[in-house]
Design an enzyme around this catalytic site. Structure first.
Site, PDB file in Angstrom:
ATOM      1  N   LYS A   1       1.112   7.153  13.421  1.00 47.60           N
ATOM      2  CA  LYS A   1       2.525   7.089  13.813  1.00 47.60           C
ATOM      3  C   LYS A   1       3.092   8.488  14.078  1.00 47.60           C
ATOM      4  O   LYS A   1       3.881   8.692  14.998  1.00 47.60           O
ATOM      5  CB  LYS A   1       3.330   6.358  12.729  1.00 47.60           C
ATOM      6  CG  LYS A   1       3.064   4.845  12.784  1.00 47.60           C
ATOM      7  CD  LYS A   1       3.738   4.082  11.676  1.00 47.60           C
ATOM      8  CE  LYS A   1       2.959   4.163  10.395  1.00 47.60           C
ATOM      9  NZ  LYS A   1       3.049   3.007   9.522  1.00 47.60           N
TER      10      LYS A   1
ATOM     11  N   ASP B   1      -1.454  -0.457  14.693  1.00 48.86           N
ATOM     12  CA  ASP B   1      -1.104  -0.267  13.288  1.00 48.86           C
ATOM     13  C   ASP B   1      -0.200  -1.392  12.798  1.00 48.86           C
ATOM     14  O   ASP B   1      -0.352  -1.872  11.678  1.00 48.86           O
ATOM     15  CB  ASP B   1      -0.419   1.097  13.090  1.00 48.86           C
ATOM     16  CG  ASP B   1       0.094   1.257  11.662  1.00 48.86           C
ATOM     17  OD1 ASP B   1      -0.748   1.254  10.746  1.00 48.86           O
ATOM     18  OD2 ASP B   1       1.317   1.347  11.460  1.00 48.86           O
TER      19      ASP B   1
ATOM     20  N   ARG C   1      -3.312  -6.451   6.611  1.00 47.45           N
ATOM     21  CA  ARG C   1      -3.672  -5.830   5.320  1.00 47.45           C
ATOM     22  C   ARG C   1      -2.789  -6.357   4.205  1.00 47.45           C
ATOM     23  O   ARG C   1      -3.236  -6.572   3.079  1.00 47.45           O
ATOM     24  CB  ARG C   1      -3.556  -4.306   5.425  1.00 47.45           C
ATOM     25  CG  ARG C   1      -4.666  -3.665   6.242  1.00 47.45           C
ATOM     26  CD  ARG C   1      -4.317  -2.226   6.632  1.00 47.45           C
ATOM     27  NE  ARG C   1      -4.046  -1.409   5.465  1.00 47.45           N
ATOM     28  CZ  ARG C   1      -3.278  -0.317   5.472  1.00 47.45           C
ATOM     29  NH1 ARG C   1      -2.714   0.096   6.591  1.00 47.45           N
ATOM     30  NH2 ARG C   1      -3.083   0.368   4.380  1.00 47.45           N
TER      31      ARG C   1
ATOM     32  N   HIS D   1       6.768  14.215   7.192  1.00 45.32           N
ATOM     33  CA  HIS D   1       6.725  12.820   6.765  1.00 45.32           C
ATOM     34  C   HIS D   1       6.675  12.753   5.252  1.00 45.32           C
ATOM     35  O   HIS D   1       5.943  13.488   4.612  1.00 45.32           O
ATOM     36  CB  HIS D   1       5.487  12.121   7.337  1.00 45.32           C
ATOM     37  CG  HIS D   1       5.357  10.708   6.875  1.00 45.32           C
ATOM     38  ND1 HIS D   1       6.060   9.676   7.444  1.00 45.32           N
ATOM     39  CD2 HIS D   1       4.625  10.155   5.871  1.00 45.32           C
ATOM     40  CE1 HIS D   1       5.763   8.550   6.823  1.00 45.32           C
ATOM     41  NE2 HIS D   1       4.896   8.807   5.869  1.00 45.32           N
TER      42      HIS D   1
ATOM     43  N   SER E   1      -3.082   5.044   9.164  1.00 45.94           N
ATOM     44  CA  SER E   1      -1.846   4.344   9.532  1.00 45.94           C
ATOM     45  C   SER E   1      -0.684   5.343   9.642  1.00 45.94           C
ATOM     46  O   SER E   1       0.029   5.396  10.651  1.00 45.94           O
ATOM     47  CB  SER E   1      -1.549   3.272   8.480  1.00 45.94           C
ATOM     48  OG  SER E   1      -0.228   2.804   8.572  1.00 45.94           O
TER      49      SER E   1
HETATM   50  N1  URA Z   1       2.725   3.401   4.863  1.00 45.02           N
HETATM   51  C1  URA Z   1       2.184   3.279   6.101  1.00 45.02           C
HETATM   52  O1  URA Z   1       2.818   3.639   7.084  1.00 45.02           O
HETATM   53  N2  URA Z   1       0.967   2.760   6.212  1.00 45.02           N
HETATM   54  C2  URA Z   1       0.244   2.356   5.173  1.00 45.02           C
HETATM   55  O2  URA Z   1      -0.860   1.890   5.343  1.00 45.02           O
HETATM   56  C3  URA Z   1       0.804   2.468   3.884  1.00 45.02           C
HETATM   57  C4  URA Z   1       2.057   3.004   3.768  1.00 45.02           C
END
Ligand code: URA
Ligand code: CA
Length: 434
Positions: free
Chosen positions: A187, A161, A168, A82, A183
């Site tokens: 994923k 999320d 947020r 990632h 977060s």
């Molecule tokens: N990218 C994400 O996937 N989550 C976040 O909280 C910030 C950036």
């Protein structure tokens, strides 16, 4: 359990239990807890932070809020990579076949997303015929057979999320290390990876503008991964200037091909070897980083990585002859040079501004509905620290419109040439392997 008590406990700086974290994530996902209470909790987390255990529990609660991809039918340790996002980041296109050539299974789920250029899938679709609309069975079979396949995102992954991120975004609580780390990690874990390698970028073109924040985020994510049984490593890399030379979809595919042939830009090649070595170690295909790097270097030299790329394209319907003839990729109608206004040394190539210029040409999406032009973009001829003489071309603009005055203006604003020595910025600031 009452939401009020959870908010108060976090406000007072106490550690939330796993049950309390599961309670508010379940409650929010199922619309049983209102936005205003979750907003208050997010702000309390923003100021009071979370312990390592809280971060891991929050991550797993979000993973469990939706579907999880089951990759158990794939043999071996599945590794995912990632990147926190940058400009002209071609690494996935190179890393996928490169690590697959070292026997590392890479089952890549990818999205399209918004940004200066398209995502990995958009880039790959500039190869005629290549498609990611394959069935789950086909996806698994391809990874078992070739060690690499890419599929479009599907399923209801981490709905908690998605809801939290939207909230947020409007409550000034995006910029919180425990919230960002959980977060991102939720994923990756829901996508089924056994091992995770993270490229945390820092600089003007990155989400984390300064190095200290990037380091904290990287350590936070590595800690979460390892606590929940996913071997996780990280690299902290520079994104003050674009990576490599190409920014654009087909242009980056060509750059990936050059790199897989061993003729890529030095920075891009180095970052791919650094990230790739971690992936090989995480997958258990080498004892240590040094051995892993040797395997990958060898596979760039002997053509194995390049052959793997062609096999990967063919197996998903792509015309692999583009690998030998990149002119078969989508081509822009106009090539416009950008001459330097003065002589000196390139001191700044502001990554996000150059990304915006590529987007103005049509290389990226501003909204989910925008259509991408795969052929357009920018190819740099100079990077920070290079000397340049007046009138020499700094970069080439690939465009499908004849007049690009707006883009030229943007590019001149984002490039600084100084009459002084300028140090080339570091590429890799840190690596975290445990
Ligand atoms: N990218 C994400 O996937 N989550 C976040 O909280 C910030 C950036
Ligand atoms: Ca690039």
């Amino acid at each position: 359990m009452r939401m009020y008590d959870i908010i108060e406990k976090k406000r007072n700086g106490k550690e939330l239990t796993k049950e309390e974290i599961n309670f508010f994530i379940d409650g929010y996902t199922n619309n049983n807890i209102p936005d205003y209470q979750i907003s208050a909790l997010l702000m309390a987390i923003y100021f009071q932070d979370m312990t390592a255990a809280e971060r891991a529990n929050l991550t797993m609660a979000m993973v469990e809020s939706g579907d999880q991809i089951d990759l158990s039918a794939i043999e071996g340790i599945k590794v995912d990579k990632h990147s926190t996002g940058g400009v002209g980041d071609t690494t996935t296109l190179i890393l996928a076949p490169l690590v697959a050539s070292a026997d590392v299974p890479l089952a890549k789920m990818s999205g399209r997303g918004l940004g200066h250029t398209g995502g990995t899938i958009d880039k790959l679709e500039s190869v005629p015929g290549f498609h990611v609309e394959i069935s789950n069975d086909e996806f698994i079979n391809l990874v078992n057979k070739n060690k690499v396949a890419v599929i479009g995102q599907s399923g209801n992954l981490t709905p908690a999320d998605k809801k939290l991120y939207s909230l947020r975004d409007v409550t000034a609580t995006v910029n919180s290390i425990p919230l960002i780390a959980s977060s991102i990690m939720s994923k990756k874990i829901a996508s089924g990876a056994d091992g995770i390698v993270l490229d945390v970028k820092t600089g003007t073109g990155a989400f984390m503008k300064n190095l200290e924040d990037a380091k904290s985020l990287a350590h936070a994510m590595v800690s979460i991964g390892n606590q929940v049984g996913r071997n996780t490593m990280a690299v902290i890399s520079d994104m003050s200037q674009p990576l490599g030379f190409a920014i654009g979809n087909a242009l980056e595919v060509k750059e990936a091909i050059d790199t897989l042939k061993g003729n890529g830009p030095e920075d891009l090649t180095e970052l791919c070897l650094t990230l790739g070595s971690q992936m090989v170690v995480v997958a258990g295909k080498a004892e240590n980083i040094k051995d892993a790097r040797e395997i990958l270097q060898k596979n760039l030299k002997n053509g194995k990585a390049f052959d793997k790329f062609k096999e990967f394209l063919i197996s998903q319907g792509g015309d692999a002859s583009v690998a030998d003839n990149p002119e078969l990729l989508p081509q822009a109608s106009y090539k416009i040079e950008l001459p330097a206004k003065t002589s000196g040394t390139v001191a700044e190539l502001v990554a996000n501004e150059i990304g915006t210029a590529a987007m103005m040409l049509g290389a990226g999406r501003a909204t989910k509905e925008s259509k991408i032009d795969l052929s357009v973009g920018i190819v740099l001829h100079k990077k920070v620290g290079d000397s340049v003489t007046e009138g020499e071309s700094l970069l080439t603009i690939y465009s499908n419109r004849e007049s690009v005055e707006d883009v030229i203006k943007k590019l001149h604003q984002s490039i600084t040439i100084k009459n002084a020595d300028v140090k080339e910025p570091s590429l890799i600031y840190d690596t975290i392997t445990e």
